[in-house]
Every structure is written in C-alpha cells, then in structure tokens.
Design an enzyme around this catalytic site. Structure first.
Site, mmCIF file in Angstrom:
data_model
loop_
_atom_site.group_PDB
_atom_site.id
_atom_site.type_symbol
_atom_site.label_atom_id
_atom_site.label_comp_id
_atom_site.label_asym_id
_atom_site.label_seq_id
_atom_site.Cartn_x
_atom_site.Cartn_y
_atom_site.Cartn_z
ATOM 1 N N GLU A 161 68.044 54.567 -21.317
ATOM 2 C CA GLU A 161 68.543 53.037 -20.716
ATOM 3 C C GLU A 161 68.510 53.073 -19.941
ATOM 4 O O GLU A 161 67.445 51.756 -18.996
ATOM 5 C CB GLU A 161 69.485 51.997 -21.326
ATOM 6 N N GLU A 207 75.784 43.314 -31.540
ATOM 7 C CA GLU A 207 76.083 42.659 -30.647
ATOM 8 C C GLU A 207 77.723 42.149 -30.775
ATOM 9 O O GLU A 207 77.087 41.507 -30.128
ATOM 10 C CB GLU A 207 75.141 42.719 -29.316
ATOM 11 N N HIS A 214 71.171 45.251 -36.047
ATOM 12 C CA HIS A 214 71.859 44.891 -34.435
ATOM 13 C C HIS A 214 73.453 44.089 -34.402
ATOM 14 O O HIS A 214 73.261 42.826 -35.009
ATOM 15 C CB HIS A 214 71.208 44.992 -33.383
ATOM 16 N N HIS A 246 77.828 51.921 -29.996
ATOM 17 C CA HIS A 246 77.396 51.904 -28.340
ATOM 18 C C HIS A 246 78.676 50.853 -27.682
ATOM 19 O O HIS A 246 79.611 50.549 -28.235
ATOM 20 C CB HIS A 246 76.073 51.059 -27.985
ATOM 21 N N GLU A 302 76.993 55.767 -28.164
ATOM 22 C CA GLU A 302 76.122 55.836 -27.415
ATOM 23 C C GLU A 302 77.471 56.779 -25.866
ATOM 24 O O GLU A 302 77.538 58.337 -25.819
ATOM 25 C CB GLU A 302 76.002 55.074 -27.022
ATOM 26 N N GLU A 352 79.616 55.869 -18.897
ATOM 27 C CA GLU A 352 78.221 56.331 -19.073
ATOM 28 C C GLU A 352 78.096 56.451 -17.591
ATOM 29 O O GLU A 352 77.371 56.073 -16.080
ATOM 30 C CB GLU A 352 77.127 54.944 -19.245
HETATM 31 C C1 NOJ Z 1 73.944 48.299 -25.084
HETATM 32 C C2 NOJ Z 1 73.423 49.203 -25.144
HETATM 33 O O1 NOJ Z 1 73.699 50.276 -24.930
HETATM 34 C C3 NOJ Z 1 71.812 48.955 -25.570
HETATM 35 O O2 NOJ Z 1 71.236 50.225 -26.154
HETATM 36 C C4 NOJ Z 1 71.706 47.857 -25.907
HETATM 37 O O3 NOJ Z 1 70.291 46.977 -25.992
HETATM 38 C C5 NOJ Z 1 72.690 46.850 -25.253
HETATM 39 N N1 NOJ Z 1 73.503 47.251 -25.298
HETATM 40 C C6 NOJ Z 1 72.641 44.850 -25.980
HETATM 41 O O4 NOJ Z 1 73.198 44.581 -26.624
#
Ligand code: NOJ
Ligand code: CA
Length: 663
Positions: free
Chosen positions: A470, A377, A375, A445, A464, A173
């Site tokens: 973001e 994470e 989602h 991501h 990503e 990034e």
């Molecule tokens: C980073 C991700 O790129 C983003 O899209 C996400 O909202 C946050 N992490 C939380 O998981």
C-alpha cells in the site's frame, strides 16, 4: 494430528548449592545454554555454539511494583530436565510437517530470605537455537503483582551489526536498517544480527499472550536489553500467579536462509486448540482495495464509491474464473465519512451503504464458490467493535463466509493503550478466539507483532505488521525501496505470515505521481514465493491482468506448502526461495534482487532426482530495469531435472519466478 514420538525423561536434582549452575544442550550438542547464580544469588545465563561462547553472563529477572525485585538472593531449589523428539502437522504453513526436537531444563529458583518467593526458568534448546521463559508458580508470597521491568539481557561477546526496525515506525511499518548496537534507539523484534563471527542470530519471542511485547534497547556496543511495551501508567505487565511469560527466542544459523527455515517459534507455541479445522483454508484473493489506495474510488459513499454491488460482482466473477478463493471489499459498511480515525464509533459492521446490496453480494459469491473477505476497520476502537462483534459474525456466518480482514488504524487501542502492550495484546487476541467460535479466519492489519500464536489458533491466518505494498500507492517518500523486500523476510518475516499484498502490474499512480511500485514485473511474481502468507493477495484490478501472460503465474502459484527452502540469500541484496506445493509434486521458485542487477545460477537439486519437470520461467526481459523498463518481461519453457543448473538474470529490482511441473 501428532505423528512421531515424544520421549520425556524427567529427573530432579534436589537442593543444589546456592552457587551451582546447570546447563542443557541441543540434541546435536552444538548449542549449550547454562544458568548460573553468582555470589549474590543473581541468575545469569550463557550460551555457547560449537564450543564458543556467543552470549555471556546475561541478566534474568524482574523489577516489581511495591515489592523487592526478583533478580537476586536466589538459590536453585531443583532442576528438571526433559527431551522431546516429535513431528507435528500444520493446518497450513511453509512446511506441512514440523520437527520438534529439543532438550528442556527447568530451573526452580527460590529466594533464600523472606518472602522466599519462587521463580522458574524453563529453557528449550533446539539444534538451531533456543527459547526460555519465566514461570511464576502458585505461591503464598506472590499473588497479584505488577512487572515494572523485565531485566532479560542478550550480552554478545563481541560487537555485531544488526538489521532492525525502529519502534518509531508505527504498526511495524518501517524499513529494516543495518547498524551497530549503539545506533539503535528502541528496536522491535524480530531483530536479526549479522555476526562479526560469521553467524546469524535472530531474537524474537514466541506465544505472546497476556503479556507486553518485548522490544530491545542497547546497553552498549555488545549488549541488548528487553524493553517491554508499557501500559499508559508505566507498568509493563499486570499478573497473577501462576503466570508465565512468552518465550524469549534466539535462532542461531550459519546462513541467513537458516533463520527463515527455523521453526523454533512455532514449536514454542501450544498445539492447535481448534478441533475441526476443515473451514480454515489458505487461498489467494483479489479485492476492491488497490483502486481505493490509488484514489480511483473512495471508501466512503458518494459518486466514486468503490464498494458497489456491480463492481463487487465483477471482482467475484474474476475470482471465480481464475480459481481465487476470496474477494476483499473495503468501504462496504457505513462509517467511512470524514476522518474515520476520529469517528470510529460511526462504523457499523452489519449495515452496508445503499449501493452495496449485502445480501445479493453474499449470495452471489456463495453461488460462485467464492468467499468474501469481509472488511472490519475498527480504527482501534475495540470497545465499539466488541459491541457489534457477535451480531456481525453471526451475520457473516449465516452466509457461510469464513474470512474477516480486521484493521486497527490509530496509535492507541480504545484511545488509551498501545497495540502491543498487555492490554492491546489481550484485546486483539480476544478477536481471534471470538472469530474461532464463528468459524471465521482473521487477516489482521495493524496487529501486535505475531509470535506464532497461529499454531494454537490457525484461524489467525495472516497479519500486516509490515511496510507493505500500500505504501507504493501513496507514500510521499516514493514507495518501497528496491531493497525492502530483500530485507524484510529476514526481520519481520521471521514472525510469521505477512499480508504484503503484491501482484501489482500497473506501477504508476496518476493521482500521486511522486510514488510508484519500485520493482520489475517479474519481481512482483517472484514475491509470491519469497514472502509467505497462507492468504495471498493479487492486489491489482482485474483489468490490469487482462491478456498478461505474467498473470498465469499468480493464478497458478499456491500459498500452502509441503516444504520450503531458502536456496541462497544475502540480507538486503537478494533471496532465492524454493517451495513445494502442499497438494501436488510441483515446485515453485522465486528469486528477487535489490537495486542491483545480478546473474545467478540456481542448482535444481531440490527437485525429485527420479523425475523430469517442465520449467515455466517468468523472467525479466533483456532491457528490464525498475526505473526505465519495469514491465519488460520474458516467458520461457524448458525441460529440466535435478541435475540442472538454471542461470537467471535479475534486472535492477528484478526477479524471476519459476513453476516446475512434474512430468
Ligand atoms: C490500513 C490497511 O493496512 C489497509 O489494507 C486498509 O485498506 C486501510 N487501513 C483501511 O482500512
Ligand atoms: Ca543492498
């Protein structure tokens, strides 16, 4: 799925002398790749383009752990050649059909002295570049081995300037910068060279599986060397013969656009391994996401919790009304309290917070024909993720849901290894194969850099691996620069789809006034054509789109293409891209510029010469300027045909988006 024909001509040249070399040329003869052995039996390669040497005398080989290096003492045992000329169809992509036309040469090397190990180098040369990889055949004296260094070099004949992203930027990034080779620390690939010879070169890799990512370090002002992402113990790759490395690829083009139109990386990946791909569908999505990044709502449960049933229904309604395929909701599941990067074991992938009625939401979405993009994470704790993955994917598929957005925020996977070291690559890929079993598509991501594996596993839809939108919500440095999106398609973009998530109409964030979206409104629209992804987000909240004519373009623009062309570009300055919808005769055009306003003229000769089109033009308003009047916007319709030239004024950090509807 395959059309066209494959012509393969095999012939072996037996037992060539130890100093012999051999070459293979592209089908059009413009690129030639030659392997030679020097007096010590050291293999090197050389590449010429239009008769001019562009890569000279570059090293090949490996150093190994507790064994002699595999870099010299070889003779060429035999050489095989083959040719392919075929066209295959993509499940989704920037072009429906891909031509794979190349000549292949495999050089079988064998050490002259004991332990007489064998190493093959397979080369494929296309009209727009080449790829080569190492293959370790099954053999007696090389079974299990550990690669300590890959010696591959790219030795250019003269100093060039390159666009590159530093390995210091986590998750890829970072910004692309342009420098000479000696200013490079360690660069990620794709790595793009603006040659002093007027050519453009892009170095990357294809089919990164069970191996470590290749990065590049400079040896001097003209030479780059592969630098594999290591394991925590310093080893680069653990292997067992038979074994093959990813392809090392180079696109060679006269124009920057040619880099983006090359399909070498996809051609060097294996064909699709999923038999029934009917559930893998490109589409646009909205989501409870931007409002979280702006801190209007929270991921964690509390008075400002975003992922509640009511708000989610509202997004589902909006998606259904506007023909969006999906809705992403983040923060629906338990585990977001406190510093979740440190408490990843608290994440549940099946249990929702009390105000998010999982069953109701899934059924409601299903009744509206909307897919939930669920989602997950992981905070890079994949041990924990795998302990729940079957249960989670079983649950999601029970509702007919086919999309999961994974995230792997944390510098180390399972607290120990980098995302793009061999361990990370394998662990992250295992998610994709597991998802395929459950007919689930992945938006990944914090991934390892893509390398075209989506050809083989098209349920790996987007990634990503980019400094995306973001960063405009909270980044202390002010948000992405106006130049960023004019650079990134030529570096990271060459690796495949980017889940950049543009489409923001509300540019400021009152919570974090130090940053904002640094573009005009028309540029936000044009990005849907310039930056490719088969899953494309409209990132803003439904309210921000209400009553806005500009939203019509986001609603109408497809994200699966029959063909794509970069009409004009200068890296870091501007790009003009045209794409034809896969499902209709309509064309779409996106033009964007950096911080400089510019007037451009676009020849419409890509349109069908026998047709007339209505051009719906979404342009920067006269007074538009990304700092002072970013939302100044103008809509116009006119009748055009392929003989026309469309003049466009792009404001500072501006753009223009056009839909051409065939009459
Ligand atoms: C980073 C991700 O790129 C983003 O899209 C996400 O909202 C946050 N992490 C939380 O998981
Ligand atoms: Ca510039």
């Amino acid at each position: 799925m395959k059309t066209g024909s494959v012509i393969a001509l095999f012939y072996a040249a037996a037992l060539l002398s130890s100093c012999a070399g051999s070459s293979v040329s592209s089908p059009d003869g413009s690129i030639s790749f030659r392997i030679d052995l020097d007096k010590e039996g050291r293999p090197t390669y050389e590449v010429s383009k239009d008769g001019e040497t562009v890569i000279e005398n570059s090293a090949l080989g490996f150093t190994l752990k507790d064994a002699a290096p595999l870099e010299s003492g070889f003779r060429i045992e035999s050489i095989e050649k083959a040719s392919t000329d075929t066209v295959w169809e993509q499940v989704w992509g920037e072009s429906r059909f891909v031509s794979d036309r190349h000549n292949e040469m495999t050089v079988h090397l064998q050490e002259k002295a004991s332990p007489n190990r064998r190493l093959d180098i397979r080369i494929r040369v296309f009209d727009d570049g080449f790829g080569f990889r190492y293959e370790f055949p099954e053999q007696e004296n090389l079974n299990d081995f550990a690669i300590m260094d890959e010696l591959t070099e790219f030795r250019f004949g003269s100093p060039h300037k390159a666009w590159w992203i530093s390995r210091k930027d986590p998750y890829y990034e970072g910004y692309g910068k342009k420098t000479g080779f000696t200013q490079i620390d360690t660069a990620y690939t794709p790595f793009t060279i603006e040659g002093s010879d007027g050519r453009f070169y892009a170095i990357h890799e294809a089919a990164l599986l069970d191996y470590a990512k290749m990065n590049l370090v400079p040896l001097d002002s003209t030479t780059l060397k592969a630098e594999l992402t290591p394991w925590s113990d310093g080893t680069k790759v653990y292997a067992e013969a038979p074994f093959k490395t990813p392809w090392r690829t180079m696109i060679i083009s006269d124009t920057p656009g040619g880099l983006m139109e090359s399909r070498i990386m996809l051609n060097l990946n294996e064909p699709c391994k999923i038999e029934d791909t009917s559930w893998i569908r490109p589409g646009k999505y909205v989501g409870i996401w931007w409002v979280l990044h702006k801190d209007e709502y929270t991921w964690y449960y509390g008075p400002r919790h975003g992922a509640n049933t009511e708000l989610t229904r509202h997004y589902i309604d909006f998606a259904a009304e506007n023909g969006f395929a999906g809705v992403l909701v983040e923060g629906w599941n338990k585990g977001w309290e406190g510093n979740w990067m440190k408490t990843s074991e608290n994440f549940s992938f099946t249990e929702a917070y009390p105000d998010y009625d999982f069953d109701t939401v899934m059924k409601y979405a299903g009744s509206k024909g909307v897919q939930m993009i669920i989602h997950n994470e992981t905070a890079a704790n994949l041990d924990h993720y795998f302990s729940q993955i079957d249960e989670a994917y079983t649950l999601y598929s029970r509702y007919g849901m086919h999309y999961v957005k994974t995230g792997n925020v944390n510098l180390l996977i399972d607290g120990k290894e980098e995302h793009d070291g061999q361990y990370g690559v394998n662990r992250l890929h295992a998610i994709v194969e597991k998802a395929a079993e459950y007919r689930i598509c992945i938006d990944e991501h914090e991934p390892a850099m893509p390398t075209g594996v989506s050809r083989t596993w098209p349920n790996l839809m987007t990634h990503e691996a980019v400094r995306g939108q973001e960063h405009d919500a909270w980044e202390k440095d002010g948000g992405n620069t106006p130049e960023h999106t004019t650079v990134i398609p030529f570096i990271r973009g060459l690796a495949g789809p980017m889940d950049f998530t543009f489409g923001t109409f509300d540019f400021e964030n009152p919570k974090y006034p130090f940053c904002r979206v640094n573009t005009t409104l028309a540029k936000q629209l044009a990005l849907y054509v310039v930056i490719y992804s088969p899953l494309q987000m409209a990132s803003d909240a439904p309210e921000s789109y209400e009553g806005k004519k500009a939203f019509d373009f986001i609603r109408d623009v497809p994200c699966d293409w029959h063909e794509s062309h970069v009409l004009d570009a200068s890296i870091g300055d501007y790009i003009v891209t045209a794409r034809r919808d896969r499902d209709s005769e309509d064309w779409y055009l996106g033009a964007i510029t950096d911080e400089n306003a510019r007037d451009i003229s676009v020849k419409l000769d890509f349109l069908d010469p026998d047709a007339e089109y209505t051009a719906q033009i979404y342009a920067d308003g006269e007074e538009a300027d990304w700092k002072t009047a970013p939302t100044a916007f103008r809509y116009e319709e006119r009748s055009v045909d392929s003989g026309d030239i469309l003049p466009m004024h792009l404001a500072t950090s501006g753009g223009c988006a056009v839909r051409f509807i065939k009459k």
